[in-house]
Design a protein around this motif. Structure first.
Motif, PDB file in Angstrom:
ATOM      1  N   PHE A 257      17.015   3.291   1.044  1.00 47.25           N
ATOM      2  CA  PHE A 257      16.444   2.656  -0.142  1.00 47.25           C
ATOM      3  C   PHE A 257      15.397   1.615   0.234  1.00 47.25           C
ATOM      4  O   PHE A 257      15.383   0.518  -0.281  1.00 47.25           O
ATOM      5  CB  PHE A 257      17.554   1.992  -0.962  1.00 47.25           C
ATOM      6  CG  PHE A 257      18.051   2.851  -2.083  1.00 47.25           C
ATOM      7  CD1 PHE A 257      17.876   4.227  -2.059  1.00 47.25           C
ATOM      8  CD2 PHE A 257      18.711   2.296  -3.174  1.00 47.25           C
ATOM      9  CE1 PHE A 257      18.338   5.027  -3.084  1.00 47.25           C
ATOM     10  CE2 PHE A 257      19.176   3.085  -4.205  1.00 47.25           C
ATOM     11  CZ  PHE A 257      18.997   4.451  -4.164  1.00 47.25           C
ATOM     12  N   GLY A 258      14.537   1.935   1.136  1.00 47.54           N
ATOM     13  CA  GLY A 258      13.465   1.004   1.497  1.00 47.54           C
ATOM     14  C   GLY A 258      14.009  -0.342   1.932  1.00 47.54           C
ATOM     15  O   GLY A 258      15.082  -0.425   2.531  1.00 47.54           O
ATOM     16  N   ARG A 259      13.267  -1.382   1.617  1.00 48.11           N
ATOM     17  CA  ARG A 259      13.686  -2.723   2.005  1.00 48.11           C
ATOM     18  C   ARG A 259      14.389  -3.447   0.868  1.00 48.11           C
ATOM     19  O   ARG A 259      14.602  -4.641   0.920  1.00 48.11           O
ATOM     20  CB  ARG A 259      12.473  -3.529   2.458  1.00 48.11           C
ATOM     21  CG  ARG A 259      11.999  -3.130   3.813  1.00 48.11           C
ATOM     22  CD  ARG A 259      10.604  -3.660   4.056  1.00 48.11           C
ATOM     23  NE  ARG A 259       9.624  -2.970   3.211  1.00 48.11           N
ATOM     24  CZ  ARG A 259       8.333  -3.255   3.188  1.00 48.11           C
ATOM     25  NH1 ARG A 259       7.878  -4.225   3.935  1.00 48.11           N
ATOM     26  NH2 ARG A 259       7.507  -2.581   2.433  1.00 48.11           N
ATOM     27  N   GLY A 260      14.688  -2.731  -0.192  1.00 49.49           N
ATOM     28  CA  GLY A 260      15.368  -3.366  -1.312  1.00 49.49           C
ATOM     29  C   GLY A 260      14.459  -4.248  -2.131  1.00 49.49           C
ATOM     30  O   GLY A 260      14.915  -5.188  -2.775  1.00 49.49           O
ATOM     31  N   GLY A 261      13.191  -3.933  -2.112  1.00 42.96           N
ATOM     32  CA  GLY A 261      12.235  -4.736  -2.887  1.00 42.96           C
ATOM     33  C   GLY A 261      12.578  -4.747  -4.363  1.00 42.96           C
ATOM     34  O   GLY A 261      12.384  -5.751  -5.046  1.00 42.96           O
ATOM     35  N   PHE A 262      13.124  -3.625  -4.852  1.00 38.93           N
ATOM     36  CA  PHE A 262      13.444  -3.554  -6.279  1.00 38.93           C
ATOM     37  C   PHE A 262      14.546  -4.534  -6.640  1.00 38.93           C
ATOM     38  O   PHE A 262      14.541  -5.134  -7.711  1.00 38.93           O
ATOM     39  CB  PHE A 262      13.809  -2.111  -6.671  1.00 38.93           C
ATOM     40  CG  PHE A 262      15.108  -1.622  -6.104  1.00 38.93           C
ATOM     41  CD1 PHE A 262      16.266  -1.707  -6.850  1.00 38.93           C
ATOM     42  CD2 PHE A 262      15.166  -1.063  -4.836  1.00 38.93           C
ATOM     43  CE1 PHE A 262      17.468  -1.250  -6.339  1.00 38.93           C
ATOM     44  CE2 PHE A 262      16.357  -0.604  -4.325  1.00 38.93           C
ATOM     45  CZ  PHE A 262      17.510  -0.704  -5.063  1.00 38.93           C
ATOM     46  N   VAL A 263      15.505  -4.731  -5.710  1.00 39.04           N
ATOM     47  CA  VAL A 263      16.587  -5.680  -5.979  1.00 39.04           C
ATOM     48  C   VAL A 263      16.027  -7.100  -6.027  1.00 39.04           C
ATOM     49  O   VAL A 263      16.368  -7.893  -6.908  1.00 39.04           O
ATOM     50  CB  VAL A 263      17.687  -5.557  -4.905  1.00 39.04           C
ATOM     51  CG1 VAL A 263      18.659  -6.708  -5.003  1.00 39.04           C
ATOM     52  CG2 VAL A 263      18.420  -4.243  -5.052  1.00 39.04           C
ATOM     53  N   ALA A 264      15.130  -7.405  -5.074  1.00 40.56           N
ATOM     54  CA  ALA A 264      14.527  -8.742  -5.056  1.00 40.56           C
ATOM     55  C   ALA A 264      13.795  -9.004  -6.369  1.00 40.56           C
ATOM     56  O   ALA A 264      13.906 -10.098  -6.947  1.00 40.56           O
ATOM     57  CB  ALA A 264      13.579  -8.865  -3.873  1.00 40.56           C
ATOM     58  N   THR A 265      13.080  -7.989  -6.858  1.00 40.27           N
ATOM     59  CA  THR A 265      12.347  -8.165  -8.118  1.00 40.27           C
ATOM     60  C   THR A 265      13.309  -8.372  -9.281  1.00 40.27           C
ATOM     61  O   THR A 265      13.085  -9.221 -10.145  1.00 40.27           O
ATOM     62  CB  THR A 265      11.456  -6.947  -8.380  1.00 40.27           C
ATOM     63  OG1 THR A 265      10.641  -6.741  -7.235  1.00 40.27           O
ATOM     64  CG2 THR A 265      10.573  -7.149  -9.580  1.00 40.27           C
ATOM     65  N   ALA A 266      14.405  -7.593  -9.288  1.00 34.92           N
ATOM     66  CA  ALA A 266      15.388  -7.749 -10.365  1.00 34.92           C
ATOM     67  C   ALA A 266      16.017  -9.140 -10.312  1.00 34.92           C
ATOM     68  O   ALA A 266      16.232  -9.782 -11.351  1.00 34.92           O
ATOM     69  CB  ALA A 266      16.458  -6.674 -10.253  1.00 34.92           C
ATOM     70  N   LEU A 267      16.303  -9.622  -9.092  1.00 31.08           N
ATOM     71  CA  LEU A 267      16.891 -10.961  -8.953  1.00 31.08           C
ATOM     72  C   LEU A 267      15.919 -12.027  -9.450  1.00 31.08           C
ATOM     73  O   LEU A 267      16.305 -12.971 -10.131  1.00 31.08           O
ATOM     74  CB  LEU A 267      17.231 -11.229  -7.482  1.00 31.08           C
ATOM     75  CG  LEU A 267      18.503 -10.571  -6.954  1.00 31.08           C
ATOM     76  CD1 LEU A 267      18.562 -10.698  -5.447  1.00 31.08           C
ATOM     77  CD2 LEU A 267      19.739 -11.192  -7.585  1.00 31.08           C
ATOM     78  N   LYS A 268      14.656 -11.835  -9.094  1.00 27.94           N
ATOM     79  CA  LYS A 268      13.653 -12.828  -9.475  1.00 27.94           C
ATOM     80  C   LYS A 268      13.497 -12.885 -10.986  1.00 27.94           C
ATOM     81  O   LYS A 268      13.336 -13.951 -11.563  1.00 27.94           O
ATOM     82  CB  LYS A 268      12.312 -12.442  -8.825  1.00 27.94           C
ATOM     83  CG  LYS A 268      11.484 -13.642  -8.412  1.00 27.94           C
ATOM     84  CD  LYS A 268      10.136 -13.211  -7.907  1.00 27.94           C
ATOM     85  CE  LYS A 268      10.084 -13.152  -6.393  1.00 27.94           C
ATOM     86  NZ  LYS A 268       8.744 -12.702  -5.934  1.00 27.94           N
ATOM     87  N   THR A 269      13.529 -11.727 -11.627  1.00 25.69           N
ATOM     88  CA  THR A 269      13.313 -11.709 -13.072  1.00 25.69           C
ATOM     89  C   THR A 269      14.630 -11.713 -13.844  1.00 25.69           C
ATOM     90  O   THR A 269      14.624 -11.701 -15.068  1.00 25.69           O
ATOM     91  CB  THR A 269      12.501 -10.464 -13.467  1.00 25.69           C
ATOM     92  OG1 THR A 269      13.095  -9.315 -12.863  1.00 25.69           O
ATOM     93  CG2 THR A 269      11.075 -10.556 -12.990  1.00 25.69           C
ATOM     94  N   LYS A 270      15.752 -11.706 -13.105  1.00 22.57           N
ATOM     95  CA  LYS A 270      17.087 -11.793 -13.709  1.00 22.57           C
ATOM     96  C   LYS A 270      17.354 -10.692 -14.732  1.00 22.57           C
ATOM     97  O   LYS A 270      17.878 -10.944 -15.820  1.00 22.57           O
ATOM     98  CB  LYS A 270      17.290 -13.167 -14.357  1.00 22.57           C
ATOM     99  CG  LYS A 270      17.210 -14.315 -13.360  1.00 22.57           C
ATOM    100  CD  LYS A 270      17.784 -15.588 -13.924  1.00 22.57           C
ATOM    101  CE  LYS A 270      17.708 -16.739 -12.933  1.00 22.57           C
ATOM    102  NZ  LYS A 270      18.470 -16.500 -11.710  1.00 22.57           N
ATOM    103  N   VAL A 271      16.976  -9.495 -14.395  1.00 22.01           N
ATOM    104  CA  VAL A 271      17.260  -8.379 -15.296  1.00 22.01           C
ATOM    105  C   VAL A 271      18.376  -7.531 -14.692  1.00 22.01           C
ATOM    106  O   VAL A 271      18.541  -7.503 -13.468  1.00 22.01           O
ATOM    107  CB  VAL A 271      16.014  -7.488 -15.535  1.00 22.01           C
ATOM    108  CG1 VAL A 271      14.897  -8.277 -16.169  1.00 22.01           C
ATOM    109  CG2 VAL A 271      15.554  -6.847 -14.243  1.00 22.01           C
TER     110      VAL A 271
END
Lengths: 375, 356
Positions: A257-271
């Motif tokens: 799953f790549g570097r988990g960039g999508f999780v970081a973005t979700a955490l940042k935007t709290k979605v």
């Protein structure tokens, strides 16, 4: 790649037969329904689509718009009642009672399109075109061809941002398009899935144009953040080309799953993160080989060799009619974490693994339940 | 200072510079306006003092000192040559001119504020770029040449100047494509063609800023910031919303000719050689991949609200240019004719037909 988005249009005529959408006339007039239903039911959107597809109206547009229906009598003159009556009766039978309304709304749509009087957002998402034309072109494939079964759609929140994370497979990214139709047609709040696509999509002519109009944008943190902050439902396939172009033998094995960039973005935007598992897409183009030479020549990540492609030419591009299930899982909340969580690599990796495991397990469960690839 | 600011405006012989000079001299905060350009302007500059000076020459330093200028508005960063000059001259004015002007400003102790006109084309335009550029977005593919590259270099010099003269408030305004009834930008020239060549298979997203909004924001940046805002820094300036190239063509009523990407460069060269218009490579990239910028900083930090949206700007432009070969009104009327012909007669007959 260029054909990825073209396929639905080829399928259109074939898949029309039994789309899952309400089509009241079909049962009543089985014989003429096939031919007449096709023109009458789709009359307005495909007509507009012809003009839309080229994006740029060819010089002949006014002739088409005005003279394309020479049978229509000019205004003011009383039209011959018999002809109109007969036409009306046919249309009425084929379409159900409200065809006048459909024609009127179709013409209103056409009017807006030819005069450029519609709006797109800054990502190029053309909501009207997507709803009225592109979705109706994808729907037969969704309903009749792949007979997609949608489960757990209520896991996507009715409002606010959400990040749908899905597995990716099928050689051509039809799974993304089908997931988009699933959310569009089945979500009670009528939400739109905004997919994040690879940069290759935005390099190819026509494909990039359609992708932008369908609301897709480049898979990068900046775009994803803007969309999520605005409260959109964003769809991402973290496996990318690794998942899309994996050999048939590896089907339903999730890739990295790549570097988990999508999780970081979700955490940042709290979605919340909504895991999504798609079963059935793996078998549409069984990729038995990969021609690296051709891939390098064409500048694409892989060049699939399937039992039919490229041996049968364009006919090899017809996907196998597998039976699909798209299951949306329980959302994983991210709003409980502190603001700096997005920069914590351990947390990001753990959450990435959690999402990945959820999707993988759901895939196995769905596979166990599945009776056959095609039914 | 007691009598008001002394504002020096470069590029006064151009449309934008001329309008800004006329506009700014009516501002009560202004004492004197010094308009500078290498060629005398064809338009009226009102009460401004015109100094014929080439900013590529060190003489500009004397002008600054002589008039004890405190605000410099550098508008002579443009993509199109004025009069007969070629691309080389444009580039020299953009780059060497900026160097000389900034050097002169550095040596002029009276200068307290610098406003530089830049462009959003410094972000380039590539499929790998995010859809919406912020001021901080790292640029993935630097513009390879042309006006965009000039602007990148000018911005580099301005950053250097800001480091060396931290006491000067520096505002860099990155304008989206400027349009309006009499804007003389390359894109305005493009839209003036009777048939619009487009790149086959691409429908770029475009953003416009109205020429009046350009003046407003330049005035905003040229004086002390209003309370709660900050007018030094780099800001994207664009109208709200986005138009696709296909939409603009339809709203203008102009037919489009899709051209395959490899052939586009060739056609651009033909058009350039024929002298129809300067179809620069960066222009082609814009018309292929489009460019949209984020204007949050403009609203929140600079405190500027454009009067015109992108669509309104384009409407204003289209109105002043008149419809093309396929006027949208006529197309709409054609559809209306069909619409008027269809339902009423059929409605009654259909009802009875179905019931029978």
């Amino acid at each position: 790649m260029a054909d990825a988005k073209v396929i639905p249009f080829d399928e259109d005529s074939r898949g029309r037969r039994g789309s899952g959408r309400p089509r009241p006339a079909r049962g009543r007039t089985p014989a003429p329904g096939k031919a007449a239903g096709k023109t009458a039911d789709g009359a307005q959107p495909p007509l507009a689509a012809v003009q839309e597809d080229g994006t740029v109206p060819p010089p002949g547009i006014p002739a088409q718009a005005a003279g394309g229906r020479p049978v229509e009598p000019p205004p003011g003159q009383d039209p011959p009642g018999d002809l109109a009556g007969a036409l009306g009766a046919v249309a009425d039978r084929v379409l159900g009672g409200d065809w006048e309304r459909k024609v009127a709304s179709g013409l209103a749509f056409l009017r807006r399109r030819v005069t450029g009087d519609y709006e797109v957002d800054e990502f190029g998402y053309d909501a009207e075109l997507t709803d009225q034309v592109l979705m109706s072109l994808l729907r037969p494939m969704f309903g009749a061809y792949f007979r997609v079964e949608v489960r757990g759609i209520e896991n996507i929140p009715a409002e606010g941002g959400a990040l749908v994370v899905s597995n990716h497979s099928g050689t051509l990214p039809l799974d993304g398009l089908m997931t988009q139709v699933a959310v569009h047609d089945h979500h009670p709040a009528g939400r739109h899935l905004r997919l994040l696509a690879a940069d290759l999509v935005f390099m190819l002519p026509l494909v990039n144009e359609l992708a932008r109009k369908l609301g897709h944008t480049l898979a990068c943190a900046e775009d994803a953040e803007v969309l999520l902050e605005r409260g959109e439902v964003v769809g991402v396939m973290p496996e990318g080309f690794k998942g899309l172009g994996k050999p048939f033998a590896d089907r339903y094995k999730l890739q990295r799953f790549g570097r988990g960039g999508f999780v970081a973005t979700a955490l940042k935007t709290k979605v919340p993160i909504v895991p999504c598992s798609v079963v059935g897409a793996e078998e549409i183009y069984p990729m038995v080989g990969n021609s690296r030479t051709m891939a390098r020549l064409l500048g694409v990540p892989y060049f699939p060799l399937t039992p039919t492609f490229p041996w049968l030419g364009p006919a090899g591009l017809v996907p196998l009619p597998t039976k699909w299930v798209i299951q949306f899982g329980e959302p994983i909340a991210t709003d409980g974490y502190p603001p700096e969580a997005a920069e914590d690599p351990m947390l990001v990796f753990n959450l990435t693994d959690q999402v990945r495991e959820t999707i993988q397990h759901t895939l196995y469960e769905l596979l166990v339940q599945r009776r056959s690839v095609f039914f | 200072m007691g009598v008001g600011n002394v504002v020096l405006v470069t590029g006064a012989a151009r449309q934008l510079g001329g309008r800004f000079v006329r506009r700014v001299q009516n501002d009560p905060r202004v004492g004197r306006v010094v308009a500078v350009d290498a060629v005398p302007p064809e338009h009226d500059l009102g009460g401004a003092e015109f100094v014929r000076a080439d900013i590529r020459q060190p003489m500009i330093a004397k002008v600054l000192a002589q008039h004890s200028v405190d605000t410099v508005v550098h508008l002579d960063v443009t993509g199109t040559p004025l009069g007969s000059g070629g691309r080389t001259q444009v580039k020299e004015t953009n780059v060497i001119g900026a160097m000389q002007l900034l050097g002169a400003c550095q040596k002029a102790p009276t200068v307290q504020r610098l406003v530089v006109k830049s462009t959003t084309s410094v972000y380039g335009s590539a499929p790998r770029d995010p859809a919406v550029f912020r001021e901080t977005t790292p640029v993935k593919s630097l513009p390879s040449g042309g006006f965009a590259k000039d602007a990148v270099e000018v911005e580099g010099y301005v950053r250097g100047f800001a480091r060396r003269r931290p006491d000067v408030a520096v505002a860099v305004l990155r304008f989206a494509n400027i349009l309006g009834p009499d804007a003389d930008t390359p894109l305005a020239e493009f839209f003036a063609l009777p048939v619009l060549p487009t790149v086959f298979g691409y429908d770029p997203r475009l953003q416009f800023v109205h020429q009046d909004d350009v003046l407003d924001v330049l005035v905003l940046a040229a004086f002390d910031a209003r309370r709660g805002t900050l007018n030094s820094g780099t800001f994207n300036i664009a109208g709200d919303g986005v138009l696709l190239l296909s939409q603009t063509a339809r709203r203008l009523g102009k037919p489009t000719v899709p051209v395959l990407l490899p052939a586009v460069t060739w056609i651009g060269q033909v058009l350039r050689t024929a002298g129809v218009m300067d179809f620069a490579p960066e222009q082609i990239r814009l018309l292929t991949h489009g460019r949209v910028v984020d204007t949050t900083q403009m609203r929140d930090t600079l405190g500027f609200e454009p009067t015109y949206t992108t669509a309104e700007t384009f409407h204003d432009f289209a109105r002043s240019h008149g419809p093309g070969l396929l006027p949208p009104a006529r197309l709409a009327a054609a559809v209306d004719r069909v619409a008027a012909a269809v339902p009423p007669p059929a409605a009654g007959a259909a009802g009875t037909g179905a019931r029978r």
